[in-house]
Design a protein around this motif. Structure first.
Motif, PDB file in Angstrom:
ATOM      1  N   LYS A 116     -29.785  15.294 -15.385  1.00 14.56           N
ATOM      2  CA  LYS A 116     -29.039  14.758 -14.464  1.00 14.56           C
ATOM      3  C   LYS A 116     -28.294  15.831 -13.643  1.00 14.56           C
ATOM      4  O   LYS A 116     -28.149  15.760 -12.482  1.00 14.56           O
ATOM      5  CB  LYS A 116     -28.165  13.922 -15.314  1.00 14.56           C
ATOM      6  CG  LYS A 116     -27.132  13.267 -14.325  1.00 14.56           C
ATOM      7  CD  LYS A 116     -26.287  12.245 -15.004  1.00 14.56           C
ATOM      8  CE  LYS A 116     -25.012  11.655 -14.134  1.00 14.56           C
ATOM      9  NZ  LYS A 116     -24.405  10.766 -14.841  1.00 14.56           N
ATOM     10  N   LEU A 117     -27.806  17.000 -14.302  1.00 18.64           N
ATOM     11  CA  LEU A 117     -27.324  18.030 -13.690  1.00 18.64           C
ATOM     12  C   LEU A 117     -28.300  18.755 -12.578  1.00 18.64           C
ATOM     13  O   LEU A 117     -27.819  18.978 -11.454  1.00 18.64           O
ATOM     14  CB  LEU A 117     -26.671  19.147 -14.531  1.00 18.64           C
ATOM     15  CG  LEU A 117     -25.950  20.421 -13.864  1.00 18.64           C
ATOM     16  CD1 LEU A 117     -24.563  19.897 -13.477  1.00 18.64           C
ATOM     17  CD2 LEU A 117     -26.112  21.521 -14.830  1.00 18.64           C
ATOM     18  N   ALA A 118     -29.357  19.040 -13.030  1.00 16.38           N
ATOM     19  CA  ALA A 118     -30.544  19.596 -12.104  1.00 16.38           C
ATOM     20  C   ALA A 118     -30.606  18.759 -10.965  1.00 16.38           C
ATOM     21  O   ALA A 118     -30.773  19.007  -9.922  1.00 16.38           O
ATOM     22  CB  ALA A 118     -31.819  19.830 -12.926  1.00 16.38           C
ATOM     23  N   ARG A 119     -30.700  17.350 -11.283  1.00 17.58           N
ATOM     24  CA  ARG A 119     -31.286  16.470 -10.161  1.00 17.58           C
ATOM     25  C   ARG A 119     -30.211  15.971  -9.161  1.00 17.58           C
ATOM     26  O   ARG A 119     -30.392  16.082  -8.145  1.00 17.58           O
ATOM     27  CB  ARG A 119     -32.106  15.266 -10.798  1.00 17.58           C
ATOM     28  CG  ARG A 119     -33.336  15.802 -11.319  1.00 17.58           C
ATOM     29  CD  ARG A 119     -34.071  14.647 -12.077  1.00 17.58           C
ATOM     30  NE  ARG A 119     -35.614  15.154 -12.199  1.00 17.58           N
ATOM     31  CZ  ARG A 119     -36.163  15.147 -13.281  1.00 17.58           C
ATOM     32  NH1 ARG A 119     -35.777  14.702 -14.476  1.00 17.58           N
ATOM     33  NH2 ARG A 119     -37.477  15.508 -13.336  1.00 17.58           N
ATOM     34  N   ALA A 120     -29.174  15.515  -9.782  1.00 19.55           N
ATOM     35  CA  ALA A 120     -28.059  14.963  -9.117  1.00 19.55           C
ATOM     36  C   ALA A 120     -27.019  16.158  -8.486  1.00 19.55           C
ATOM     37  O   ALA A 120     -26.583  15.839  -7.466  1.00 19.55           O
ATOM     38  CB  ALA A 120     -27.106  14.135  -9.943  1.00 19.55           C
ATOM     39  N   ALA A 121     -26.760  17.142  -9.228  1.00 17.11           N
ATOM     40  CA  ALA A 121     -25.734  18.087  -8.684  1.00 17.11           C
ATOM     41  C   ALA A 121     -26.136  19.333  -8.254  1.00 17.11           C
ATOM     42  O   ALA A 121     -25.782  19.966  -7.380  1.00 17.11           O
ATOM     43  CB  ALA A 121     -24.979  18.656  -9.951  1.00 17.11           C
ATOM     44  N   PHE A 122     -27.597  19.577  -8.489  1.00 17.64           N
ATOM     45  CA  PHE A 122     -28.103  20.729  -7.772  1.00 17.64           C
ATOM     46  C   PHE A 122     -29.385  20.406  -6.907  1.00 17.64           C
ATOM     47  O   PHE A 122     -30.077  21.144  -6.405  1.00 17.64           O
ATOM     48  CB  PHE A 122     -28.752  21.725  -8.783  1.00 17.64           C
ATOM     49  CG  PHE A 122     -27.560  22.524  -9.485  1.00 17.64           C
ATOM     50  CD1 PHE A 122     -27.228  23.915  -8.686  1.00 17.64           C
ATOM     51  CD2 PHE A 122     -26.748  22.096 -10.307  1.00 17.64           C
ATOM     52  CE1 PHE A 122     -25.986  24.558  -9.155  1.00 17.64           C
ATOM     53  CE2 PHE A 122     -25.562  22.839 -10.865  1.00 17.64           C
ATOM     54  CZ  PHE A 122     -25.205  24.003 -10.125  1.00 17.64           C
ATOM     55  N   GLY A 123     -29.780  18.940  -7.057  1.00 20.47           N
ATOM     56  CA  GLY A 123     -30.864  18.670  -5.951  1.00 20.47           C
ATOM     57  C   GLY A 123     -32.378  19.153  -6.191  1.00 20.47           C
ATOM     58  O   GLY A 123     -32.976  19.328  -5.177  1.00 20.47           O
ATOM     59  N   THR A 124     -32.767  19.376  -7.589  1.00 17.09           N
ATOM     60  CA  THR A 124     -34.019  19.877  -7.682  1.00 17.09           C
ATOM     61  C   THR A 124     -34.719  19.273  -8.927  1.00 17.09           C
ATOM     62  O   THR A 124     -33.937  18.989  -9.962  1.00 17.09           O
ATOM     63  CB  THR A 124     -34.007  21.533  -7.834  1.00 17.09           C
ATOM     64  OG1 THR A 124     -35.339  22.001  -8.213  1.00 17.09           O
ATOM     65  CG2 THR A 124     -33.272  21.954  -9.155  1.00 17.09           C
ATOM     66  N   ASN A 125     -35.934  19.029  -8.797  1.00 16.56           N
ATOM     67  CA  ASN A 125     -36.615  18.646 -10.084  1.00 16.56           C
ATOM     68  C   ASN A 125     -37.218  19.698 -10.879  1.00 16.56           C
ATOM     69  O   ASN A 125     -37.860  19.715 -11.808  1.00 16.56           O
ATOM     70  CB  ASN A 125     -37.615  17.683  -9.593  1.00 16.56           C
ATOM     71  CG  ASN A 125     -37.406  16.238  -9.157  1.00 16.56           C
ATOM     72  OD1 ASN A 125     -36.463  15.770  -9.854  1.00 16.56           O
ATOM     73  ND2 ASN A 125     -37.926  15.947  -8.251  1.00 16.56           N
ATOM     74  N   ASN A 126     -36.719  20.852 -10.679  1.00 14.88           N
ATOM     75  CA  ASN A 126     -37.066  22.197 -11.674  1.00 14.88           C
ATOM     76  C   ASN A 126     -36.314  22.115 -12.814  1.00 14.88           C
ATOM     77  O   ASN A 126     -35.359  22.877 -12.808  1.00 14.88           O
ATOM     78  CB  ASN A 126     -36.669  23.309 -10.724  1.00 14.88           C
ATOM     79  CG  ASN A 126     -37.871  23.705  -9.756  1.00 14.88           C
ATOM     80  OD1 ASN A 126     -38.782  23.104  -9.596  1.00 14.88           O
ATOM     81  ND2 ASN A 126     -37.496  24.686  -8.840  1.00 14.88           N
ATOM     82  N   VAL A 127     -36.774  21.168 -13.612  1.00 16.76           N
ATOM     83  CA  VAL A 127     -36.361  21.152 -14.988  1.00 16.76           C
ATOM     84  C   VAL A 127     -37.323  21.170 -15.846  1.00 16.76           C
ATOM     85  O   VAL A 127     -38.278  20.126 -15.844  1.00 16.76           O
ATOM     86  CB  VAL A 127     -34.908  20.106 -15.090  1.00 16.76           C
ATOM     87  CG1 VAL A 127     -35.855  18.708 -14.815  1.00 16.76           C
ATOM     88  CG2 VAL A 127     -34.488  19.916 -16.520  1.00 16.76           C
ATOM     89  N   ASP A 128     -37.387  21.753 -17.052  1.00 16.74           N
ATOM     90  CA  ASP A 128     -38.377  21.516 -18.088  1.00 16.74           C
ATOM     91  C   ASP A 128     -37.821  22.038 -19.199  1.00 16.74           C
ATOM     92  O   ASP A 128     -36.640  22.643 -19.534  1.00 16.74           O
ATOM     93  CB  ASP A 128     -39.736  22.302 -17.532  1.00 16.74           C
ATOM     94  CG  ASP A 128     -40.857  21.917 -18.036  1.00 16.74           C
ATOM     95  OD1 ASP A 128     -40.980  21.111 -18.863  1.00 16.74           O
ATOM     96  OD2 ASP A 128     -42.102  22.535 -17.788  1.00 16.74           O
ATOM     97  N   HIS A 129     -38.862  22.116 -20.413  1.00 15.73           N
ATOM     98  CA  HIS A 129     -38.402  22.599 -21.739  1.00 15.73           C
ATOM     99  C   HIS A 129     -39.564  23.260 -22.406  1.00 15.73           C
ATOM    100  O   HIS A 129     -40.754  23.137 -22.074  1.00 15.73           O
ATOM    101  CB  HIS A 129     -37.528  21.966 -22.609  1.00 15.73           C
ATOM    102  CG  HIS A 129     -38.033  20.546 -22.979  1.00 15.73           C
ATOM    103  ND1 HIS A 129     -38.466  19.682 -22.237  1.00 15.73           N
ATOM    104  CD2 HIS A 129     -38.453  20.179 -24.297  1.00 15.73           C
ATOM    105  CE1 HIS A 129     -38.960  18.597 -22.943  1.00 15.73           C
ATOM    106  NE2 HIS A 129     -38.806  19.094 -24.114  1.00 15.73           N
TER     107      HIS A 129
END
Ligand SMILES: Nc1nc2c(c(=O)[nH]1)N[C@H]1C(S)=C(S)[C@@H](COP(=O)(O)OP(=O)(O)OC[C@H]3O[C@@H](n4cnc5c(=O)[nH]c(N)nc54)[C@H](O)[C@@H]3O)O[C@H]1N2
Ligand SMILES: Nc1nc2c(c(=O)[nH]1)N[C@H]1C(S)=C(S)[C@@H](COP(=O)(O)OP(=O)(O)OC[C@H]3O[C@@H](n4cnc5c(=O)[nH]c(N)nc54)[C@H](O)[C@@H]3O)O[C@H]1N2
Ligand code: SF4
Ligand SMILES: [Mo]
Length: 678
Positions: A116-129
């Protein structure tokens, strides 16, 4: 003395135990005798899961790099710096120049919040694990075949199976409490096929042990399917009623005669025929697989073959059967479920779908959410190496030791303009960071983990975190606040789960008050739903099950005159991945103190190498010195090195060749040479 019921922080089996504490310090664990998975037992890591918690190396304050050194800093300063620097990178290079790496060690709530932080606060879908390095092939392949990438069945199904095919899973060492169930089943007469060229413990109890060449599973499975169809052993009714695309599958496997597969796999044709007949002849039959299947540049094709073999024989939608990818980390199932993936929100809801984006944007109170899928972790490392990705926030991962091709990983991380790491120890990755944030570990916070059979279970705080360390969820919420995003104010993790449930159909009925004592298995769509032990009962999640034909592709690297051995990498019973926790657990560390390579006695004799002596192993990418372990565990021509040890890092050697569809690296095959260390 206090006893706190919680979940083991190590593997995806998801055993529950009581943490026993006295005066605010952990002194041991007690298994939960009523737990449906662990049933009063634990493996050695579970018994020792308290040992690293109070280790003096725990991070206790934020650290910031000043004059080249990491020095203690205040939380305010550290949080402000992380947000300012990441935002600065975005201003200069665009929103997608930063990457968020989430953590399969952290809770569901924390994974949800980071995405949620990546998408809503930083505007990127660059999230993975780390699922990218692990079961991304499964998520892709089983998603395509069934509509869901999770284990189709439950661990209990081991007790009901007529036959179990264990392919590319060292179950007794890596999922010990599932492994011991399989052993018990085999002793009771359940038929067992092991397809893995290491002489793993289960192989000694198998009806058939197939020691095929690394990377040849598509050939093996295609030939088994060819035999089944040629001999009319397939489940016609199931194929007609439940599946699509069968003619295409039949056509693709038709050329895979046992003789042709024998040439590719190194097996006897007769053994392939025997495996096919045995598998098709016993119902229900369960397929259990793990990294031996997924970690290849053709990992998705391997998964497709497993799915096809199960559908061909009608082994889905019934107890005791199914396609069962054993998820590795304690919460890697949850990390995926929570949408810590570049293309989906929680519950595998696609970011590319405007209606779903609208739903999340409305709930999160933002005008819009980024549309194009982000970078998979492995591609992000490549992008950092190529200088198109400039900032990274890493929560609970240690890519310096766990990513393929260590020199490449180091280059990528060193290239970044800004790196922040949030961990419980100063890892090899944290040592490269600009800011390090100290996190509370599992024993110091509340939340949930989802185990490999989709069971969502409560994690409970037993002791206080050391020094100023804070729970990951608290840190993420503080970062959101710092970024000026007001949508992440929660009284606690229970309310985060309520939000997850409201936005995620498969978790719709998950709420803390329902999870006692031993959790619920998703899909659990509403509060009255009892959870789902077996998926795809009447129909597949996607509708009909889909056969997807594949063409055999060899591994990216094959042995040659200069690098004549195949290196395969993996794990040992006593250690966990990059060793951050287990190497700080006295009893575990004592059992397996340092790096080694398994080498067949024939090869050892030819090389003049003796057991225990230091040897040099080199690939096109690097060289390490480790101790030789001369053993029949491996076949001649194959070496095995676990990747736990920084001083003999297997990933200095591995190949960063990626599967084109899942972006998983080829951890299981590369070409190396070995010789006495001079
Ligand atoms: N003790 C311990 N337990 C763990 C972990 C740990 O670090 N330590 N890690 C956890 C995690 S995250 C994961 S993902 C799981 C992984 O669990 P596993 O996948 O069971 O473990 P690995 O050792 O990676 O590999 C398993 C087997 O794959 C075989 N293999 C290699 N190449 C091939 C091939 O081409 N074909 C086939 N059929 N087999 C092949 C190897 O010989 C090996 O025995 O373990 C989890 N459990
Ligand atoms: N050569 C080779 N490499 C591999 C593999 C292989 O088979 N061969 N397997 C791959 C696979 S399957 C996996 S899953 C990856 C694993 O790769 P990683 O996830 O990078 O490995 P871990 O050592 O488990 O890293 C977890 C980190 O989380 C930290 N941690 C633990 N608890 C917490 C917490 O509560 N909060 C925070 N913030 N941090 C915490 C630990 O200290 C540790 O540094 O490795 C991959 N790499
Ligand atoms: S089997 Fe896995 S979950 Fe169970 S005690 Fe061992 S490491 Fe923990
Ligand atoms: Mo994994």
């Amino acid at each position: 003395m206090k006893r706190t019921l919680t979940v083991c922080p190590y593997c995806g089996t998801g055993c529950m135990f009581y943490l026993v504490s006295d005066g605010g310090r952990l002194i041991g664990v007690e298994p939960s005798s009523t737990h449906p998975v662990s049933r009063g037992s634990l493996c050695v890591k579970g018994w020792n899961a308290f040992a690293f918690v109070h280790h003096p190396d725990r991070l206790t304050t934020p650290l910031m790099r000043r004059g080249g050194e990491l020095v203690p800093a205040s939380w305010d300063e550290a949080l402000a710096t992380v947000v300012e620097r990441l935002k600065e990178v975005q201003r200069r290079h665009g929103a997608d120049a930063v990457m968020f790496a989430s953590s399969a060690k952290a809770t569901n709530e924390e994974n949800y919040l980071l995405m949620k932080l990546a998408r809503a606060a930083f505007g990127t879908n660059n999230v993975d694990h780390c699922a990218r390095l692990c079961h991304s092939s499964t998520v892709f392949g089983l998603g395509e075949a069934f509509g869901s990438g999770a284990m189709s069945n439950s661990i209990d199904c081991v007790d009901r199976a007529g036959l179990i095919l264990v392919i590319g899973s060292n179950t007794t060492e890596q999922h010990p409490l599932i492994g011991s169930r399989i052993l018990a089943a085999a002793r009771r007469g359940t038929r067992l096929i092991v397809a893995d060229n290491r002489r793993i413990r289960l192989s000694r109890h198998a009806d058939l042990h197939l020691r095929h060449k690394n990377g040849s599973d598509v050939a093996l499975l295609s030939a088994m399917m060819q035999v089944i169809i040629a001999e009319g052993l397939e489940d016609r009714a199931f194929i007609e009623q439940r599946t699509e695309n069968f003619p295409e599958l039949a056509a693709a496997v038709a050329p895979w005669t046992p003789e042709r597969a024998a040439a590719v796999t190194g097996l006897e044709a007769a053994d392939i025929v025997a495996a096919a007949r045995l598998f098709a002849g016993v119902k229900p039959a369960m397929i259990v697989y793990s990294m031996g299947i997924t970690q290849h540049s053709h990992g998705v094709d391997n998964v497709r073959c497993c799915a096809a073999l199960a559908m061909l024989t009608g082994n889905l939608g019934r107890p005791g059967a199914g396609v069962n990818p054993l998820r590795g980390q304690n919460n890697v199932q949850g990390g995926c479920d929570m949408g810590a993936l570049p293309d989906v929100f929680s519950g595998y809801q696609r970011v590319a779908d405007p209606a779903l984006r609208g739903k999340f944007a409305a709930a999160w109170g933002v005008a819009e959410l980024p549309e194009s899928p982000g970078l998979p972790l492995t591609r992000a490392m490549d992008a950092a190496a190529a200088e198109s990705l400039k900032g990274m926030f890493v929560m609970g991962e240690n890519p310096m030791l766990s990513d393929p091709d260590q020199a490449h990983a180091r280059h990528a991380l060193e290239n970044l303009e800004f790196l922040a790491v949030q961990d419980i120890f100063l890892t090899e990755t944290a040592a490269l960071a600009d800011v390090v944030l100290p996190a509370a570990c599992y024993a110091e916070k509340d939340g949930t983990f989802t185990n490999t059979e989709r069971r969502v279970q409560r994690v409970r705080k037993a002791v206080e975190p050391p020094g100023e360390a804070r729970a990951d969820w608290e840190i993420i919420c503080a970062l959101a606040e710092q970024a000026g995003y007001p949508g992440m104010r929660y009284p606690g993790p229970a309310e985060v789960m309520d939000e997850i449930a409201s936005l995620t159909p498969s978790y719709g009925g998950i709420a803390y008050d329902r999870l006692d004592p031993h959790g619920l298995q998703w899909p659990c769509p509403d509060r009255s739903h009892p959870g789902t032990p077996v998926l795809h009962l009447e129909r597949f999640t996607r509708g009909p099950g889909r056969f997807v034909p594949v063409a055999y592709r060899p591994s990216a690297e094959s042995p040659d005159a200069e690098f004549p051995f195949v290196l395969t990498t993996g794990r040992t019973y006593f250690h966990w991945h990059t060793g951050t926790m287990t190497r700080r657990s006295h009893l575990l560390d004592r059992e397996e103190a340092t790096a080694f390579v398994e080498l067949n006695p024939q090869d050892a004799a030819a090389l003049g190498v003796r057991d225990g002596e230091p040897v040099s192993v080199a690939s096109r990418r690097g060289q390490i010195t480790v101790r030789a372990r001369v053993t029949e565990m491996v076949v001649p021509g194959v070496l095995f090195i676990p990747f736990h040890f920084a001083e003999g890092a297997a990933n200095a050697l591995t190949n960063n060749a990626l599967d084109p569809e899942s972006s998983i690296p080829e951890f299981k095959v590369c070409a190396v040479k070995i010789g006495r260390a001079s």
